[in-house]
Scaffold this motif. Structure first.
Motif, short mmCIF file in Angstrom:
data_model
loop_
_atom_site.label_atom_id
_atom_site.label_comp_id
_atom_site.label_asym_id
_atom_site.label_seq_id
_atom_site.Cartn_x
_atom_site.Cartn_y
_atom_site.Cartn_z
N GLU A 221 0.84 -1.21 0.00
CA GLU A 221 0.00 0.00 0.00
C GLU A 221 0.87 1.25 0.00
N ALA A 222 1.95 1.23 0.79
CA ALA A 222 2.84 2.39 0.84
C ALA A 222 3.55 2.58 -0.49
N TRP A 223 3.98 1.48 -1.10
CA TRP A 223 4.64 1.57 -2.40
C TRP A 223 3.69 2.12 -3.46
N LYS A 224 2.46 1.63 -3.44
CA LYS A 224 1.47 2.10 -4.42
C LYS A 224 1.20 3.58 -4.25
N ALA A 225 1.11 4.04 -3.00
CA ALA A 225 0.88 5.46 -2.75
C ALA A 225 2.05 6.29 -3.26
N MET A 227 3.93 5.58 -5.74
CA MET A 227 3.95 5.52 -7.20
C MET A 227 2.78 6.24 -7.85
N SER A 228 1.87 6.78 -7.06
CA SER A 228 0.63 7.33 -7.61
C SER A 228 0.87 8.48 -8.58
N ALA A 229 1.99 9.17 -8.43
CA ALA A 229 2.27 10.28 -9.35
C ALA A 229 2.79 9.80 -10.69
N ALA A 234 -4.47 0.77 -11.64
CA ALA A 234 -4.52 -0.55 -12.27
C ALA A 234 -3.13 -1.06 -12.63
N THR A 235 -2.29 -0.17 -13.13
CA THR A 235 -0.92 -0.57 -13.47
C THR A 235 -0.14 -0.91 -12.22
#
Length: 281
Positions: A221-225, A227-229, A234-235
Motif C-alpha cells: 500500500e505504501a509503495w502504491k501510494a 507511485m501514484s504520481a 490498475a498498473t
C-alpha cells in the motif's frame, strides 16, 4: 537507393540506438518522433513527425517505407496498419512485452496494450516479427533519486525476481531482424542472462558506485501510494501482483538475445557500471 527503415519512438533509448546501428551499417533510416525537432541526430539522418495517436501523420511518415520498427500503441493501430499496407510496407518489427506470455494477459493492463497490437498486426497480413522483452535494466533508474538523496531504496518485495535486459540488447535484436531476412516472422522472448532479486540489483548498483545501498521493505500500500504520481492504480496493482508472484521465484531466462545477435546478453552489472553516474550524489 533502398527504402528507408522507419523507426518509431526515435527519442527513446531503443529507438535512438536502432537508428544509430542502421546508420553505422550504411542503411537508410527515417527517424520518427512526435517532436522530431528534439531529436539529436546527425544531419544525414532523415527525420519525420509521427504521432501514433494522430492518424493524419501516418501517410507521410510511411511513404516509400518497406520496413518499420513499431512501438506498441493500440490507440489507432488499425489505421496505422492500413496506412502501412497502402504504402507497401512488407515487414514490421514490433516492440512488444513478455507480459503477453503470462496467464491472465487479457486482463492485465500492462499486457493488454501489447497484446492488442500483436493481434492487430497478426491479422493485418503484413509480415511481423515480435520482440518480447521483459523488465528493462533501465527501470532501475527509478531508484536514482532515493539512492542519491538517502542511500536507501524502498521496495515492497526485495526478494522478487526479474531477468532485466539491457536496452542495447533490444536494439541489437531489432537490428538483427531488420537486416537478416531468415530471422523474420517469429516471436522472440528476450531477457537478460540471469534472474536477479530486487535486492541483488540494488547491491549491483552499490558495487558500481562503491557505496552500500540499504534496502527497506515497505508495504504494498505504501509503495502504491508513492507511485501514484507516476502510474495509475490498475498498473500499480498489476505490478504488485507480479512482484508477489515472483517473490522468491526465479524469473525465466532465455537465449533470445544470443540467438539473434550471436553473442551473450549484457548483464545487469554491465548496465550498472555504464550508468553509475546516474546514482552518485
Amino acid at each position: 537507393m533502398s527504402s528507408p527503415v522507419l523507426v518509431t519512438g526515435s527519442r527513446g533509448a531503443i529507438g535512438s540506438g536502432l537508428v544509430s546501428r542502421l546508420r553505422a551499417a550504411g542503411l537508410p533510416v527515417r527517424a520518427a518522433s512526435a517532436a522530431p525537432e528534439k531529436l539529436d541526430l546527425p544531419d544525414d539522418v532523415e527525420t519525420v513527425r509521427l504521432r501514433l495517436g494522430e492518424p493524419g501523420t501516418f501517410p507521410a511518415a510511411l511513404a516509400g517505407v518497406r520496413q518499420v520498427f513499431l512501438y506498441a500503441d493500440p490507440t489507432h493501430v488499425d489505421a496505422f496498419l492500413a496506412a502501412a499496407k497502402a504504402a507497401g510496407v512488407e515487414h514490421i518489427v514490433l516492440l512488444s512485452s513478455s507480459s503477453v506470455l503470462y496467464a491472465g494477459a487479457e486482463d492485465n493492463p500492462i499486457a493488454q496494450r501489447h497484446l492488442a497490437v500483436e493481434q492487430a498486426l497478426t491479422a493485418s497480413g503484413i509480415d511481423a516479427t515480435l520482440l518480447r522483452p521483459g523488465a528493462f535494466a533501465g527501470n532501475a533508474a527509478g531508484w536514482a533519486w532515493s539512492i542519491k538523496s538517502t542511500g536507501t531504496v524502498e521496495v515492497p518485495y526485495p526478494g522478487t525476481h526479474a531477468s532485466p535486459i539491457h536496452q542495447d540488447d533490444v536494439a541489437d535484436a531489432a537490428f538483427a531482424v531488420l537486416t537478416e531476412p531468415r530471422l523474420r516472422g517469429a516471436a522472440y522472448h528476450l531477457t537478460g542472462p540471469e534472474s536477479l532479486t530486487a535486492a541483488q540489483q540494488i547491491a549491483a548498483l552499490g558495487a558500481a558506485i562503491g557505496r552500500d545501498i540499504a534496502v527497506e521493505t515497505v508495504s504494498p500500500e505504501a509503495w502504491k501510494a508513492a507511485m501514484s504520481a507516476y502510474m495509475d492504480d490498475a498498473t500499480a496493482d498489476a505490478l504488485l501482483d507480479y512482484f508477489a508472484a515472483y517473490d522468491g521465484r526465479p524469473d525465466t531466462v532465455t537465449r533470445g538475445v544470443e540467438e539473434l545477435t550471436a553473442r551473450p546478453a549484457r548483464t545487469f552489472a554491465d548496465w550498472a557500471a555504464e550508468n553509475a553516474d546516474t546514482f552518485r550524489p
